[in-house]
Write a protein that holds these residues in place. Structure first.
Motif, mmCIF file in Angstrom:
data_model
loop_
_atom_site.group_PDB
_atom_site.id
_atom_site.type_symbol
_atom_site.label_atom_id
_atom_site.label_comp_id
_atom_site.label_asym_id
_atom_site.label_seq_id
_atom_site.Cartn_x
_atom_site.Cartn_y
_atom_site.Cartn_z
ATOM 1 N N ALA A 1 0.738 -1.281 0.069
ATOM 2 C CA ALA A 1 -0.056 0.051 -0.057
ATOM 3 C C ALA A 1 0.930 1.257 0.348
ATOM 4 O O ALA A 1 0.610 2.142 -0.874
ATOM 5 C CB ALA A 1 -0.836 0.058 1.027
ATOM 6 N N GLY A 2 1.930 1.278 0.727
ATOM 7 C CA GLY A 2 2.776 2.271 0.844
ATOM 8 C C GLY A 2 3.524 2.474 -0.329
ATOM 9 O O GLY A 2 3.778 3.780 -0.836
ATOM 10 N N ARG A 3 4.223 1.613 -0.988
ATOM 11 C CA ARG A 3 4.803 1.918 -2.109
ATOM 12 C C ARG A 3 3.826 2.227 -3.608
ATOM 13 O O ARG A 3 4.249 2.968 -4.224
ATOM 14 C CB ARG A 3 5.497 0.406 -2.520
ATOM 15 C CG ARG A 3 6.874 0.356 -1.591
ATOM 16 C CD ARG A 3 7.718 -0.939 -1.962
ATOM 17 N NE ARG A 3 8.961 -0.718 -1.524
ATOM 18 C CZ ARG A 3 9.860 -1.984 -1.423
ATOM 19 N NH1 ARG A 3 9.534 -2.908 -1.946
ATOM 20 N NH2 ARG A 3 10.992 -1.534 -0.751
ATOM 21 N N GLU A 4 2.691 1.516 -3.268
ATOM 22 C CA GLU A 4 1.723 2.031 -4.530
ATOM 23 C C GLU A 4 1.408 3.531 -4.324
ATOM 24 O O GLU A 4 1.393 4.419 -5.363
ATOM 25 C CB GLU A 4 0.407 1.236 -4.381
ATOM 26 C CG GLU A 4 0.450 -0.169 -4.836
ATOM 27 C CD GLU A 4 -0.671 -0.891 -4.832
ATOM 28 O OE1 GLU A 4 -0.761 -1.972 -5.456
ATOM 29 O OE2 GLU A 4 -1.762 -0.451 -3.937
ATOM 30 N N GLY B 1 3.931 4.509 -6.938
ATOM 31 C CA GLY B 1 3.159 3.837 -7.955
ATOM 32 C C GLY B 1 2.794 2.564 -8.260
ATOM 33 O O GLY B 1 3.631 1.680 -7.788
ATOM 34 N N LYS B 2 1.815 2.134 -8.906
ATOM 35 C CA LYS B 2 1.450 0.614 -8.880
ATOM 36 C C LYS B 2 2.547 0.059 -9.842
ATOM 37 O O LYS B 2 2.600 -1.195 -9.621
ATOM 38 C CB LYS B 2 0.180 0.533 -9.337
ATOM 39 C CG LYS B 2 -0.936 0.884 -8.357
ATOM 40 C CD LYS B 2 -2.350 0.443 -8.769
ATOM 41 C CE LYS B 2 -3.272 1.142 -7.738
ATOM 42 N NZ LYS B 2 -4.594 0.569 -7.930
ATOM 43 N N GLU B 3 3.128 0.691 -10.905
ATOM 44 C CA GLU B 3 4.013 -0.155 -11.686
ATOM 45 C C GLU B 3 5.461 0.034 -11.216
ATOM 46 O O GLU B 3 6.415 -0.270 -12.057
ATOM 47 C CB GLU B 3 3.783 0.475 -13.171
ATOM 48 C CG GLU B 3 2.277 0.318 -13.710
ATOM 49 C CD GLU B 3 2.033 -1.239 -13.468
ATOM 50 O OE1 GLU B 3 2.589 -1.937 -13.898
ATOM 51 O OE2 GLU B 3 0.687 -1.369 -13.065
ATOM 52 N N SER B 4 5.730 0.763 -10.289
ATOM 53 C CA SER B 4 7.089 0.888 -9.831
ATOM 54 C C SER B 4 7.859 -0.584 -9.550
ATOM 55 O O SER B 4 7.267 -1.509 -8.834
ATOM 56 C CB SER B 4 7.268 1.562 -8.136
ATOM 57 O OG SER B 4 8.455 1.346 -8.007
ATOM 58 N N PRO B 5 8.980 -0.826 -9.867
ATOM 59 C CA PRO B 5 9.646 -2.139 -9.646
ATOM 60 C C PRO B 5 9.426 -2.440 -8.217
ATOM 61 O O PRO B 5 9.430 -3.805 -7.816
ATOM 62 C CB PRO B 5 11.093 -2.133 -10.231
ATOM 63 C CG PRO B 5 10.935 -1.019 -11.399
ATOM 64 C CD PRO B 5 9.870 -0.147 -10.702
ATOM 65 N N ASP B 6 9.962 -1.601 -7.277
ATOM 66 C CA ASP B 6 9.973 -1.714 -5.994
ATOM 67 C C ASP B 6 8.477 -2.339 -5.390
ATOM 68 O O ASP B 6 8.350 -3.359 -4.599
ATOM 69 C CB ASP B 6 10.265 -0.549 -5.095
ATOM 70 C CG ASP B 6 11.905 -0.420 -5.065
ATOM 71 O OD1 ASP B 6 12.412 -1.431 -5.468
ATOM 72 O OD2 ASP B 6 12.217 0.755 -4.790
ATOM 73 N N THR B 7 7.333 -1.612 -5.995
ATOM 74 C CA THR B 7 6.105 -1.790 -5.702
ATOM 75 C C THR B 7 5.810 -3.597 -6.006
ATOM 76 O O THR B 7 5.257 -4.277 -5.260
ATOM 77 C CB THR B 7 5.098 -0.946 -6.059
ATOM 78 O OG1 THR B 7 5.348 0.207 -5.874
ATOM 79 C CG2 THR B 7 3.637 -1.541 -5.902
ATOM 80 N N LEU B 8 6.129 -3.850 -7.527
ATOM 81 C CA LEU B 8 5.740 -5.129 -8.043
ATOM 82 C C LEU B 8 6.613 -6.233 -7.132
ATOM 83 O O LEU B 8 6.369 -7.303 -6.997
ATOM 84 C CB LEU B 8 6.279 -4.893 -9.442
ATOM 85 C CG LEU B 8 5.267 -4.128 -10.166
ATOM 86 C CD1 LEU B 8 5.726 -3.991 -11.832
ATOM 87 C CD2 LEU B 8 3.899 -4.478 -10.232
ATOM 88 N N ARG B 9 7.732 -5.757 -6.917
ATOM 89 C CA ARG B 9 8.635 -6.765 -5.871
ATOM 90 C C ARG B 9 8.118 -7.110 -4.657
ATOM 91 O O ARG B 9 7.943 -8.274 -4.220
ATOM 92 C CB ARG B 9 10.140 -6.186 -5.562
ATOM 93 C CG ARG B 9 11.046 -7.222 -4.871
ATOM 94 C CD ARG B 9 12.475 -6.829 -5.001
ATOM 95 N NE ARG B 9 12.370 -5.363 -4.340
ATOM 96 C CZ ARG B 9 13.109 -5.340 -3.104
ATOM 97 N NH1 ARG B 9 13.313 -6.277 -2.518
ATOM 98 N NH2 ARG B 9 13.261 -3.918 -2.778
#
Length: 320
Positions: free
Chosen positions: A220-223, A227-235
């Motif tokens: 939730a914090g990284r989204e 953003g939802k498509e950030s590599p960190d979010t996706l990881r």
């Protein structure tokens, strides 16, 4: 935008002016963040060559350019080339600034991180201990840089092949200290704090209820922040999916793994280590679902790429 700035500076200042080269470095960094590593590499090399020619190999700015190129090569899995540059940057900074300087300690941390990836844990641990002691000498006990080193040191203890219960407990302690310090200094939703929290959740493992709550907060914090498509979010999405798979929520896990894999493939490309890790996670889930025809090409692709990038004996290759 960056290309326009480079063109303007080349025409008004010349191709080897520091401001022109800084613009090139900025463009290379943007390409790196977008996962376009092949576009970033020639720019970083051009900048480094110019700095070495006009400023000399021991100049501050040259050392920074070495570290930038080394970081890119690490991302591309070319660890041997990256190590040479990281060691040169560290040697240059030690000679120029001494052992207790921010730039020197950053090089110590960079080299330790690369050696951890290569499995050279003993030297990496010595370097992390040096970095931590140096940061404490410079900043005291309560500083953001100390929490960053603690997080990286914990990664090493988690990764060691000769794991002991002590290493696990020490890693958890370091992650919790980093998370608490990051929360107090930077805020709960700062990208660094979320990284510390992600790593703590990964260490606690899929059987931990605390890990699930941590991953949910990190996603939730990284989204929100990245953003939802950030590599960190996706990881983090991929890691949460692994946890849900373990807990039996297979269909939700499948949707999340496909989201993470397709997003990382788009942003970072097939050869990136994060994409390969997610590819492996997805393949494992598909095998659990007995979807063998979907899983097989992913397994073969992950194995081939890891053999090419890491060698046949690296543990990630053996996992694939």
């Amino acid at each position: 935008y960056h290309l326009k700035i480079i063109q303007l500076r080349q025409s008004s200042l010349g191709p080897d002016h520091l401001e022109t080269l800084q613009a090139m470095s900025n463009l290379a960094y943007m390409y790196k963040m977008l996962g376009q590593l092949d576009k970033a590499e020639p720019l970083y090399r051009r900048v480094l060559t110019s700095h070495e020619t006009h400023l000399g190999p021991s100049h501050n700015v040259t050392a920074a350019s070495m570290a930038n190129l080394a970081g890119l090569l690490k991302e591309k899995g070319r660890h041997g080339e990256a190590e040479v540059l990281y060691r040169r940057a560290l040697e240059s900074r030690e000679a120029r600034h001494g052992r207790l300087h921010h730039d020197t300690l950053q090089s110590v941390n960079d080299l330790a991180g690369l050696l951890r990836l290569k499995g050279q844990f003993d030297e990496a641990q010595i370097l992390y201990e040096r970095a931590l002691a140096g940061r404490k000498a410079l900043h005291g006990e309560d500083h953001v840089e100390i929490y960053r080193v603690k997080n990286n040191y914990a990664l090493l203890l988690k990764d060691r092949d000769d794991k002991s219960r002590f290493d696990h407990q020490k890693a958890e302690q370091l992650y919790r200290e980093a998370r608490a310090g990051g929360s107090a200094k930077l805020g709960l939703d700062h990208p660094d704090t979320l990284t510390f929290e992600h790593n703590l959740a990964a260490l606690l493992g899929p059987s931990s209820d605390e890990a699930q709550q941590l991953f949910l907060h990190v996603v939730a914090g990284r989204e929100k922040r990245l953003g939802k498509e950030s590599p960190d979010t996706l990881r983090s999405v991929s890691n949460l999916a692994c946890l849900l798979e373990y807990k039996g929520d297979i269909q939700t896990a499948k949707q999340m793994q496909y989201r993470a894999y397709n997003g990382l493939l788009k942003r970072l490309g097939e050869d990136h280590s994060e994409t390969l890790t997610c590819m492996n996670n997805l393949a494992t889930l598909l095998i659990t679902l007995q979807l063998f025809e979907e899983a097989e090409p992913l397994c073969r692709r992950a194995l081939r790429k890891r053999e090419e990038m890491l060698g046949p004996e690296h543990r990630d290759t053996l996992t694939s």
